[in-house]
Design an enzyme around this catalytic site. Sequence first.
Site, short mmCIF file in Angstrom:
data_model
loop_
_atom_site.label_atom_id
_atom_site.label_comp_id
_atom_site.label_asym_id
_atom_site.label_seq_id
_atom_site.Cartn_x
_atom_site.Cartn_y
_atom_site.Cartn_z
N GLN A 188 0.82 -1.21 0.00
CA GLN A 188 0.00 0.00 0.00
C GLN A 188 0.86 1.26 0.00
O GLN A 188 0.46 2.29 -0.55
CB GLN A 188 -0.98 0.00 1.18
CG GLN A 188 -0.35 -0.05 2.55
CD GLN A 188 -0.13 -1.46 3.07
OE1 GLN A 188 0.01 -2.40 2.28
NE2 GLN A 188 -0.10 -1.62 4.39
N SER A 237 19.36 -11.63 -0.79
CA SER A 237 20.74 -11.19 -0.62
C SER A 237 21.69 -12.35 -0.87
O SER A 237 21.35 -13.52 -0.67
CB SER A 237 20.94 -10.64 0.79
OG SER A 237 22.17 -9.98 0.88
N GLN A 259 25.68 -12.62 5.49
CA GLN A 259 24.64 -12.67 4.46
C GLN A 259 23.60 -13.73 4.76
O GLN A 259 22.40 -13.53 4.55
CB GLN A 259 25.26 -12.94 3.09
CG GLN A 259 25.87 -11.74 2.44
CD GLN A 259 24.91 -10.57 2.37
OE1 GLN A 259 23.87 -10.66 1.75
NE2 GLN A 259 25.25 -9.46 3.00
N HIS A 262 20.54 -12.82 6.77
CA HIS A 262 19.54 -11.90 6.20
C HIS A 262 18.19 -12.58 6.03
O HIS A 262 17.15 -11.98 6.28
CB HIS A 262 20.01 -11.37 4.84
CG HIS A 262 20.70 -10.05 4.93
ND1 HIS A 262 20.08 -8.91 5.40
CD2 HIS A 262 21.96 -9.67 4.60
CE1 HIS A 262 20.93 -7.90 5.35
NE2 HIS A 262 22.07 -8.33 4.87
N GLU A 326 25.90 -10.37 -5.82
CA GLU A 326 25.58 -9.06 -5.27
C GLU A 326 26.81 -8.51 -4.53
O GLU A 326 27.23 -7.38 -4.74
CB GLU A 326 24.40 -9.19 -4.31
CG GLU A 326 24.02 -7.89 -3.60
CD GLU A 326 23.00 -8.11 -2.50
OE1 GLU A 326 22.39 -7.11 -2.09
OE2 GLU A 326 22.82 -9.26 -2.04
N HIS A 327 27.36 -9.30 -3.64
CA HIS A 327 28.58 -8.96 -2.91
C HIS A 327 29.68 -9.94 -3.30
O HIS A 327 29.45 -11.15 -3.25
CB HIS A 327 28.38 -9.04 -1.40
CG HIS A 327 27.25 -8.21 -0.87
ND1 HIS A 327 25.98 -8.72 -0.71
CD2 HIS A 327 27.21 -6.92 -0.45
CE1 HIS A 327 25.20 -7.78 -0.22
NE2 HIS A 327 25.90 -6.67 -0.06
N HIS A 419 11.07 14.61 -42.62
CA HIS A 419 12.40 14.85 -42.04
C HIS A 419 13.29 15.55 -43.06
O HIS A 419 13.99 16.53 -42.74
CB HIS A 419 13.05 13.51 -41.63
CG HIS A 419 12.54 12.95 -40.34
ND1 HIS A 419 11.24 12.53 -40.16
CD2 HIS A 419 13.17 12.73 -39.15
CE1 HIS A 419 11.09 12.06 -38.94
NE2 HIS A 419 12.25 12.18 -38.29
#
Length: 434
Positions: A188, A237, A259, A262, A326-327, A419
């Site tokens: 929301q 992650s 990690q 997470h 990601e890492h 053009h």
Amino acid sequence: MSFNTLINWNSCSPEQQRALLTRPAISASDSITRTVSDILDNVKTRGDDALREYSAKFDKTEVTALRVTPEEIAAAGARLSDELKQAMAAAVKNIETFHSAQTLPPVDVETQPGVRCQQVTRPVASVGLYIPGGSAPLFSTVLMLATPARIAGCQNVVLCSPPPIADEILYAAQLCGVQEIFNVGGAQAIAALAFGSESVPKVDKIFGPGNAFVTEAKRQVSQRLDGAAIDMPAGPSEVLVIADSGATPDFVASDLLSQAEHGPDSQVILLTPDADIARKVAEAVERQLAELPRADTARQALSASRLIVTKDLAQCVAISNQYGPEHLIIQTRNARDLVDAITSAGSVFLGDWSPESAGDYASGTNHVLPTYGYTATCSSLGLADFQKRMTVQELSKAGFSALASTIETLAAAERLTAHKNAVTLRVNALKEQA
């Protein structure tokens, strides 16, 4: 497969190798997709009333005033320790230094005599920041999003977070100059930011992480003409560590677990040419797991994680590039020597003294990173994400005259007569002036 199981990469078939690098599946169920679609439509139609109803339903909170008052923000700051405030300020200073350095100089060139072309940068006018709530509020994400928004010069920065909003989030927002904060969470909140309501202003672009409903809401609003742009696709992650025989097993284990804790869908991978290091890391992971409050979550993540033994470091790099983490943590001797060979990673951490936690909080780089393989095409979040580029061209009479025949030939070849006429009319006008 147990995380303690050492896997010899070169003993695996190509199919097995691909399977080893397969991420845990993420896909919004049909029920999530439908629920989110209904929420978006309801908020768009009924505005604040719908937002309050969803807060009562999902957050179990009765919200009267959606916007957080300055008095509430000040009170939140007063409840925090000076130590935490100082740590936030230190982190912001480094984030500001790194992101300010990303400011691009304007491009202003003559492509040929009399033809001037420029590229100029403007801020995205209005941005929305979504910050998840819960038992561990991610106030560090406020620092990572609001700081570059301020540097970019975004005119309106709006923050939404589920009620009741944690003191740390409110203080971090104030520290970074966010003026509008709303007690709205979940899908929301994304709807409110995308479409606007009586209280929440509509924004041009939405940033920030969230659960499956938030992620799906961001996806849906980004595909609607009346919606909003988003920062990047989201996924669980992940971290990949490349380690050699000189790596410290306890350090490697701590980075893997940072990690894994997470979420149960996180994934961690160790690549090393040294089987002995792999075994020692597995032992260190077990020792450290026993002391983690989120050990159960980390264990679930480890079930989809891997200890892979390779031929050499070059093969480690090749596998990492294929996975695109990601890492990426490189705990090798002379770690910087490998950087030029890295082609896909969200953020890279070099050497024993560069834990992933540094980038998550305070080194200055941004912790909002592409995941789930999107590093192949997406970049880590930066100043450019809060900006847009536009080009400017100016032709003098002489410049136009020199370029006219080229334009006419190309336009005629594409059969775009209008053009061509736009040039021919001007050529004729110049002839009449002569």
